[in-house]
Design a protein around this motif. Structure first.
Motif, PDB file in Angstrom:
ATOM      1  N   ARG A 203       0.780  -1.110  -0.149  1.00  0.00           N
ATOM      2  CA  ARG A 203      -0.067   0.149   0.238  1.00  0.00           C
ATOM      3  C   ARG A 203       0.811   1.351   0.173  1.00  0.00           C
ATOM      4  NH1 ARG A 203      -4.461   0.518  -1.811  1.00  0.00           N
ATOM      5  NH2 ARG A 203      -5.286   1.566  -0.216  1.00  0.00           N
ATOM      6  N   ALA A 261      -5.290  -4.181   3.481  1.00  0.00           N
ATOM      7  CA  ALA A 261      -6.037  -3.521   2.271  1.00  0.00           C
ATOM      8  C   ALA A 261      -7.383  -3.694   2.400  1.00  0.00           C
ATOM      9  CB  ALA A 261      -5.225  -3.784   1.099  1.00  0.00           C
ATOM     10  N   ARG A 265     -10.191  -0.486   2.380  1.00  0.00           N
ATOM     11  CA  ARG A 265     -11.464  -0.625   1.507  1.00  0.00           C
ATOM     12  C   ARG A 265     -12.590  -0.390   2.177  1.00  0.00           C
ATOM     13  NH1 ARG A 265     -10.247  -5.012  -1.934  1.00  0.00           N
ATOM     14  NH2 ARG A 265      -8.607  -3.731  -3.075  1.00  0.00           N
ATOM     15  N   ASP A 278      -6.399   3.643  -4.659  1.00  0.00           N
ATOM     16  CA  ASP A 278      -6.462   2.062  -4.932  1.00  0.00           C
ATOM     17  C   ASP A 278      -6.190   2.182  -6.413  1.00  0.00           C
ATOM     18  OD1 ASP A 278      -6.264  -0.606  -4.678  1.00  0.00           O
ATOM     19  OD2 ASP A 278      -8.002  -0.743  -3.441  1.00  0.00           O
ATOM     20  N   ALA A 282     -10.342  -2.013  -7.861  1.00  0.00           N
ATOM     21  CA  ALA A 282     -11.528  -1.725  -6.953  1.00  0.00           C
ATOM     22  C   ALA A 282     -12.536  -1.429  -7.466  1.00  0.00           C
ATOM     23  CB  ALA A 282     -10.909  -0.814  -6.041  1.00  0.00           C
TER      24      ALA A 282
END
Lengths: 430, 292, 282
Positions: A203, A261, A265, A278, A282
């Motif tokens: 990330r 992650a 989200r 992202d 996504a």
């Protein structure tokens, strides 16, 4: 014990029945003369686009074209690499395998394991010209050749909650200064501006990619990879300092080192955070979520205006052919590559996930695409150049892990200096 | 049976051979190859030649400060194994062999953590330990204990994984001790009772001495298990944050399967082999003191 | 024969009982969370994992059974694990018998070999092992028996340690008496020693079954045929490159743990019985 043994015997019976069935299924269909080609890829699971890919391969195998495909799909990433590495190490090569190119496949290209696809691309110019400009992911400065082609594409940007932006009267930020003031405003109103989820080290890795691209551009990335720009130089220190500051100020939300992650989200879907950084993978998840209607997309804010068009993007998987020395096999494998990168397959994938970005140019059907996917594609037209993970262009294969792990240090109280030292330790060890 | 005739000797050999052949073929031969390869440099591509490099792989491993750090983490695992896991597993074994009304229920629930896949267990604990909202921090706050970021703080990450590991395998090791407890003849306790021994005294002077063999088995399995530990660390922290919870086995995996330095991976493996066998033999010696 | 330690209900009884209940709570709790999670979607799991499902999604079980074919993988795994466990018990107890009840010169070395074999992490020997196996045409990929051989080999050391530890405690006079009665070694072993050793056999059977049932790396490398997937491979169905379907995965996990629990309960009962009074050296 008797009871137990009888259970075992039952199991054996069931088992034999199942297998008898199974082997009948697979053996009957094709004639023995067919050229057999094996594929090792990650196209398992029920994500619609991979289902379409899988079906296409199955249909190709069943069609009367003299080729039978033995496909082995492993979905989860670590399991997939365990299998790929082991098969390459033991010499049980698949003919075609999936990977990301770049530094990950450098050893394979260097050792002559991979087929150079350039002659095949040149022989079929329509195929060659159908790709968007990311073939370089499988090219190396010192090893001539094209060692793979992309089957999937991604780019990275920022999704935002339009409703929250509207309520707080926030404009979409274009520059980094505007972005920081947006974050400050969101913080002041009780939102975690943008959960990062740094438990997954990729990330912050992706965040760094964007900061680097937006401050020194694509050429800068290449220079970093060849050490013309150093990881302990001012260019990198400057953006590392940004990550450090953002985290200190709380832009990434609380406890970002504890969140993966998926949790980041979920924060966005549950409207805890107002923005979500992202990749394009996504989109379909957001479309399934409760806030699907409220989401928009904007490009990662620039640091230097001239590099506003430099985006993180590239292949999100592609395929390479292993050189078995058997020309008929290689030719058959090239046919499969053409199928996997055909405009028809891309259009079918787009229809199945109602959007997405693709490594091949094709006439899509705009009416089926979801509003968010349209927003992403529109925004993407502003991109002038794409680079994927910056360590993919590095001379040192360990850099990807080294940088990502070092970045985690910034989130557990480490300073920029310590982070740079961690990276330089790996740079110098080589 | 110290003296046996030829026929018995042949039978004994015949008893050993099938299992041994299988084990040598599938485990020992690959192990020897792995030792051999630790002196070579190889990129994990079968068509690439292996290059003899002598002790270079070992030098690389021993000069890597992360490796020494990971050995420190093994020490944490072993400490947890003997200080936390062993007493708990033994207590659980005592419990399921006593006459509690809920005995059957206990037996099943204690085993639950190992029945669940490790991925699920790992993920669950990530949530249970999550700062401020996880169950453990909430309980700690309620007890006015200091706030700890269990998995996010590099100093705590490994300790947290060790404790989750002990939680997971307590029921598992309970089985080993339980097999030992049921083997203790009832008469010993009867006579203990006649002598007026309390519950604790019976445990201390009858159960514990009779269980020596099982503590030895536990110790050897614990030591070897700690040295090669991989899964839970990989699932819960991935060796992070910033490599704080890296184990030798996760480093071995990364060197061989991510960076494709199979020689370095094997050198780590050989080191673990030597260390593990040495420690196990030492344990064996300690437990064998005073034996016939 | 119920075998338990009759203790007066003193302090120790209650203290231990309290600990028993506390430990039961903290081991049962995660299982309950797993059940909750199997009825939620991703956002609810990631957002509030420890809470009751707001609106149970039974469809997760349908996905696990219908799409991921988890029942078939469970059947495969049970079959594979049962056969491996039986083979392991046979070989393991035979070796344990020799190591614990005879004094051959080679015992030390045999023990050493098994010790060396369990120290090494699996990833160190994976490539050499796969190379070896690929050279032998008899050990084809997509065959359960190759996997069984490997599983038996992997599970052997632990079983040998546990069973021989137990057998050491059985009085050696028993052997001598049997020999005088005219028993040969197999008779002594199968008719006299094995029945006495049921607690140790059951313990190692549970451990071996568990290890085989959850094994992933070898199953992954050997099995490419979908109909032959094992549970651990089946569970990967839900884990994507950058996304995971948590709800259906937890549903599959619940289903997958049931056979293991049944196996455990069946053999756990066996740990309690066995031991013939007076046959133990005291």
């Amino acid at each position: 014990m008797k009871k137990f043994l009888s259970i075992v015997f039952c199991l054996v019976m069931i088992q034999t029945m199942v297998f008898a069935q199974g082997s009948q299924d697979s053996a009957a269909v094709k004639s023995a003369k067919d050229q057999e080609v094996t594929i090792l890829a990650t196209w398992a699971g029920d994500y619609p686009a991979t289902v379409v890919t899988r079906n296409t391969i199955a249909a190709f195998s069943d069609a009367d074209n003299g080729i039978t495909v033995n496909a082995d799909y492993v979905y989860e990433e670590k399991a997939y690499y365990d299998k790929l590495r082991t098969r390459i190490a033991t010499g049980e090569f698949p003919d075609i395998f999936e990977d990301y190119g770049g530094a990950r496949d450098r050893d394979y290209a260097e050792s002559g394991l991979l087929v150079d696809l350039q002659p095949y691309l040149d022989a079929d110019t329509a195929w060659r010209d159908s790709f968007v400009n990311i073939l370089s992911d499988w090219q190396y400065e010192d090893i001539p050749g094209q060692f793979g082609v992309p089957t999937d594409m991604y780019c990275v940007g920022i999704y935002y909650n339009k409703e929250i932006f509207k309520d707080l009267n926030i404009e979409i930020p274009e520059s980094m200064d505007e972005f920081t003031s947006v974050c400050d405003k969101l913080l002041a109103n009780g939102y975690a501006p943008m959960s990062l989820g740094e438990k997954d080290p990729y990330r912050a890795g992706h965040f760094l990619n964007n900061l680097v691209l937006k401050s020194i551009g694509a050429q800068g990335v290449m220079d970093l990879g060849s050490r013309k720009i150093s990881y302990d130089g001012p260019e990198i220190r400057r953006v590392l300092q940004m990550i450090y500051d953002f985290n200190e100020k709380g832009y990434f939300g609380p406890n970002t080192i504890n969140k993966d992650a998926g949790m980041a989200r979920a924060d966005f879907h549950n409207e805890v955070s107002a923005m979500h950084f992202d990749g394009t993978w996504a989109i379909s998840r957001i479309d399934e979520s409760a806030i699907a209607e409220k989401v928009g997309f904007f490009a990662f804010p620039y640091i230097e205006k001239e590099f506003a068009g430099s985006w993180q993007g590239g292949n999100n998987g592609g395929v390479s052919i292993i050189n078995t020395g058997d020309q008929a096999r290689i030719d058959a494998a090239v046919e499969i590559l053409k199928t996997l990168t055909s405009a028809e397959l891309m259009a079918a994938k787009q229809a199945s996930i109602k959007g997405g970005v693709f490594p091949v140019k094709f006439e899509g059907d705009p009416t089926i695409v979801s509003p968010l996917a349209v927003a992403v594609s529109t925004e993407m037209t502003k991109a002038t150049e794409f680079k994927t993970d910056i360590q993919n262009y590095d001379v040192n294969t360990k850099m990807l892990d080294a940088v990502r792990n070092a970045l985690q240090g910034l989130f557990v109280g480490g300073t920029v200096d310590e982070c740079v030292q961690d990276i330089m330790r790996v740079v110098n060890a080589n | 049976m110290i003296v046996g005739n030829t026929k018995q000797r042949r039978w004994d050999l015949a008893f050993i051979i099938p299992g041994l052949v299988l084990f040598v073929f599938f485990i020992i031969i690959p192990l020897c190859q792995s030792i051999f390869q630790s002196f070579y440099s190889w990129n994990g591509i079968s068509i690439s030649p292996m290059k003899y490099v002598g002790l270079k792989n070992y030098k690389y491993v021993f000069e890597n400060q992360d490796f020494w750090h990971s050995l420190g983490n093994v020490a944490w695992f072993m400490a947890g194994g003997f200080i936390v896991l062993m007493p708990i597993a033994f207590l659980l074994a005592l419990i399921i062999n006593k006459q509690y009304r809920l005995k059957r229920f206990f037996k099943t629930t204690y085993f639950m953590p190992v029945v669940l896949p490790l991925t699920a267990v790992g993920l669950m604990w990530v949530y249970l330990l999550f700062p401020a909202v996880g169950l453990v921090p909430v309980v700690m706050e309620w007890l006015h204990l200091p706030e700890i970021n269990f998995l996010g703080d590099p100093d705590w990450a490994i300790i947290s994984v060790v404790l989750v590991n002990e939680w997971t395998y307590a029921g598992f090791n309970m089985l080993i001790f339980s097999a030992g407890i049921v083997a203790i003849p009832e008469e010993l306790f009867e006579s203990g009772k006649i002598d007026g021994a309390s519950g604790w005294q019976q445990t201390r002077f009858i159960t514990l001495p009779m269980m020596k063999e099982y503590f030895k088995v536990f110790s050897i399995l614990c030591i070897t298990g700690c040295i090669k530990h991989f899964n839970l660390v990989f699932i819960m922290t991935g060796g992070g944050p910033n490599r704080a919870s890296e184990m030798p086995a996760t480093m071995l995996y990364n060197e061989a399967f991510v960076y494709k330095n199979f020689g370095v991976g094997n050198a780590i493996g050989v080191f673990l082999l030597v260390a593990g066998v040495t420690l196990s033999l030492l344990t064996n010696k300690i437990f064998s003191r005073g034996d016939d | 024969m119920e075998k338990s330690l009759k203790v007066r209900k003193g302090m120790s009884y209650w203290v231990l009982g309290l600990f028993a209940i506390i430990w039961a709570v903290i081991t049962l709790y995660p299982f309950i969370i797993t059940i909750f999670s199997s009825l939620k979607n991703n956002d609810e799991i990631f957002g509030s994992m420890l809470k009751l499902p707001s609106d149970p999604i039974w469809h997760n079980y349908y996905i696990a059974i219908h799409d991921a074919k988890i029942l078939r993988t469970i059947m495969n795994s049970v079959f594979l694990s049962v056969i491996s466990t039986i083979g392991m018990l046979l070989f393991g107890s035979m070796i344990a018998y020799v190591l614990s009840r005879t004094k051959h010169v080679y015992n030390k070395y045999v023990l050493g070999i098994f010790l060396a074999g369990i120290v090494l992490p699996i990833y160190a020997t994976l490539v050499p092992l796969m190379k070896l196996v690929s050279k032998i045409s008899f050990l084809r990929p997509n065959s359960f028996y190759t996997l069984m051989f490997i599983y038996i080999a992997i599970c052997l050391p632990e079983a040998i340690f546990i069973i021989s530890g137990y057998m050491k405690g059985i009085s050696k006079e028993l052997d001598e008496a049997a020999i005088i009665d005219g028993c040969n070694t197999p008779q002594l072993f199968f008719k006299i020693l094995l029945p006495i050793s049921v607690p140790a056999l059951a313990t190692s059977a549970i451990i071996a079954f568990l290890n085989c049932y959850n094994e992933m790396v070898f199953a992954l490398l050997f099995i490419t045929e979908k109909t032959m997937y094992t549970v651990s491979i089946g569970l990967l169905y839900f884990v994507g490159k950058k996304t995971v379907d948590m709800g259906p995965m937890f549903a599959a996990i619940i289903l997958a743990t049931l056979p293991m629990l049944i196996f455990y309960m069946f053999f756990q009962e066996r740990i309690q019985s066995g031991m013939v009074a007076g046959s133990v050296k005291g």
